[in-house]
Write an enzyme that holds these catalytic residues in place. Structure first.
Site, short mmCIF file in Angstrom:
data_model
loop_
_atom_site.label_atom_id
_atom_site.label_comp_id
_atom_site.label_asym_id
_atom_site.label_seq_id
_atom_site.Cartn_x
_atom_site.Cartn_y
_atom_site.Cartn_z
N GLY A 46 -0.12 -13.81 5.38
CA GLY A 46 0.47 -14.16 6.00
C GLY A 46 1.22 -13.11 6.98
O GLY A 46 1.24 -11.98 6.58
N ILE B 3 4.02 -11.96 7.67
CA ILE B 3 5.58 -11.65 7.31
C ILE B 3 4.97 -11.24 6.21
O ILE B 3 5.23 -9.87 6.10
CB ILE B 3 6.35 -13.23 6.95
CG1 ILE B 3 6.95 -12.92 8.38
CG2 ILE B 3 7.96 -12.04 6.55
CD1 ILE B 3 7.97 -14.40 7.97
N GLU C 225 0.76 -15.00 -7.44
CA GLU C 225 0.05 -15.90 -7.56
C GLU C 225 -0.52 -15.33 -6.60
O GLU C 225 -2.13 -15.81 -7.46
CB GLU C 225 0.66 -17.09 -7.59
CG GLU C 225 1.10 -17.51 -5.88
CD GLU C 225 2.62 -18.20 -5.97
OE1 GLU C 225 2.43 -18.44 -6.67
OE2 GLU C 225 2.66 -18.81 -4.48
N ILE D 103 10.29 -23.30 6.51
CA ILE D 103 9.89 -24.48 7.61
C ILE D 103 11.24 -24.39 8.33
O ILE D 103 10.89 -24.25 9.11
CB ILE D 103 9.59 -25.56 7.53
CG1 ILE D 103 7.89 -25.67 6.88
CG2 ILE D 103 9.63 -26.36 8.38
CD1 ILE D 103 7.67 -26.56 6.81
N LYS E 229 8.39 -20.83 17.97
CA LYS E 229 8.07 -20.60 18.93
C LYS E 229 7.84 -21.25 20.58
O LYS E 229 8.03 -21.33 21.47
CB LYS E 229 6.96 -19.27 19.11
CG LYS E 229 7.67 -17.54 18.59
CD LYS E 229 6.65 -16.78 18.92
CE LYS E 229 7.82 -15.41 18.74
NZ LYS E 229 6.05 -14.36 18.95
#
Length: 484
Positions: free
Chosen positions: A264, A266, A285, A360, A410
């Site tokens: 991802g 980040i 992992e 989240i 966003k």
């Protein structure tokens, strides 16, 4: 794994004979074998047994599946999409009912979870991908909340008992040994406890080292293919994600640290900023292509790890062709079962273990929701708690457990740091687990902080547009003002 199924008989093509899969050559004459084989008392898939798989098409292979069967499907980059699609067609044409398809995150259309196939299948996710979210939300598919390290025990303890395992493997070597390649995770456990194994043998599946060795003689049917694996390319991070990466790389990742992070924007942002670090290790992992650049730069050496020194340890992969080429036949990468990679006892012994995961939303006391949006399930527990706790318990006292997220959604402009979690939201990582919360606005260190101090630290890394309202909400909830 020899089954008692004899419905399909296909002669080995000449091209396959020439590749020297050579089951009989490996085993010798059949009369040398006792009636007892290794497999009568061992579930180990690298033991050679007296059996040769039938080579068939995808359509022929899935014909053995019947109503009420439980089918395991391997996932991530190893998702056998062709066989999954053939299974859906087979079920529809033959009007099969009540087939359970169990899996971790899979790639492809997941026809077994689509509305038009719901009378034939029910998907059972151990970790959800986007291709089954709607079905779970609509009540036509199921999900099990479970730590990633515990998934293999579902099979070992016979809580989930597959009739058929559909897996994807590399071509066999000269001794008949294949590799589960990019996904070992729970695949080995599921296959070892399945009555029948169907293997999609892909010329483009990398051969990896570690726990993923399986001998051809355990397959009942093989389906030869030569197709690219599902891939996810890297995306350029937003300014906010880059800022988060900078906070983590410059303040929390030390030289000699062992890293766990997924894929991802980040994680990519963090990896991009670690080029000047020294003696980093990888025990995770899964990992992304950014690790390759750190290996090339000499930042990742794995030289300080107490076990598997010099080696990257992972359990499953999905990424780009560059990543698959990197792990192919590479002895410096070990693909291990997920109950090993994600074992807290294993994680905690690594030097300066640094775990980086996402969320989240986070409430003002430090509760982390990572698997749902309100009551709507989004993914799963995955390995977040496994690694978060493993890092926090680091035997050297230098582990760091990090949750990283943008401060604001966003699209909706809602704050991701909230007074209380949405109604029905699941707490994946508890407020007692939390060490560091990082947004683009800074680092909130929560370990040892009381609730007022936590609220103060989290408000200071929230988006400026929301800080005033969060402060008011904190006072209403705690009956006192947040303090440093």
């Amino acid at each position: 794994m020899a089954s008692a199924i004899h419905g399909i008989s296909v002669k080995l093509p000449k091209v396959i004979k020439k590749t020297n899969w050579g089951i009989s050559a490996v085993l010798g004459a059949k009369n040398q074998f006792n009636k007892r084989t290794y497999f009568t008392y061992s579930r180990e898939l690298c033991h050679v047994v007296d059996h040769e798989p039938k080579v068939v098409t995808a359509e022929e292979a899935v014909n053995i599946i019947k109503s009420d069967d439980t089918v395991f499907l391997s996932g991530a980059a190893a998702t056998p999409i062709e066989l999954a699609n053939a299974l859906a067609c087979h079920a529809k044409v033959n009007k099969l009912k009540n087939i359970t398809v169990c899996h971790m995150h899979t790639e492809g259309p997941a026809l077994y979870a689509q509305k038009e196939f719901q009378e034939h299948f029910r998907s059972l996710s151990f970790f959800m991908g986007g291709n089954v979210r709607k079905a779970v939300a609509d009540g036509t598919s199921d999900a099990i909340p479970i730590f990633l390290q515990d998934i293999p025990s579902l099979f070992h303890r016979k809580i989930v008992q597959p009739d058929v395992a559909i897996v994807q493997v590399s071509p066999p070597d000269q001794h008949g040994f294949c590799s589960f390649g990019t996904s070992v995770d729970c695949v080995k456990a599921a296959a070892a406890h399945s009555k029948v194994i169907i293997a999609q043998v892909n010329q483009q599946m990398p051969r990896t080292f570690g726990d993923g060795v399986v001998h051809m003689s355990h397959f009942d049917y093989t389906v030869p293919v030569d197709i690219p694996l599902p891939s996810h390319g890297s995306t350029e991070g937003s300014p906010e994600e880059t800022a988060i990466g900078k906070h983590i790389a410059e303040n929390l990742v030390e030289d000699g640290a062992t890293l766990q992070m997924g894929i991802g924007s980040i994680p990519d942002a963090v990896l991009n900023l670690l080029g000047n670090h020294k003696d980093l290790g990888i025990h995770t992992e899964m990992f992304a292509v950014g690790v390759i650049n750190l290996v090339k730069k000499g930042a990742v050496t794995n030289g300080l790890k107490p076990i598997h020194r010099g080696k990257i340890v992972s359990s499953f992969l999905i990424g780009s062709k560059e990543l698959y080429d990197f792990v192919n036949n590479n002895p410096s990468v070990l693909m291990k079962e997920v109950d090993y990679t994600n074992s807290t006892a294993i994680i905690r012994i690594h030097p300066k273990m640094t775990s980086i995961n996402s969320a989240i939303e986070v409430d003002l006391t430090g509760q982390v929701c990572s698997d749902s949006i309100g009551t709507r399930l989004f993914s799963g527990f995955g390995g977040q708690v496994d690694f978060h706790r493993g890092a926090a318990e680091g035997t050297d006292g230098k582990g760091k457990a990090i949750i990283a997220l943008q401060s604001m959604n966003k699209k909706t402009k809602d704050s991701k740091i909230v007074p209380i979690l949405k109604e029905g939201a699941g707490v994946v990582t508890t407020r007692a687990h939390i060490n560091y919360i990082v947004t683009e606005h800074g680092i909130a260190s929560l370990f040892g902080k009381n609730l007022r101090q936590r609220a103060y630290a989290l408000i200071n890394v929230a988006h400026p547009d929301h800080r005033e309202n969060l402060e008011k909400a904190a006072f209403e909830r705690l009956k006192a003002m947040p303090v440093p």
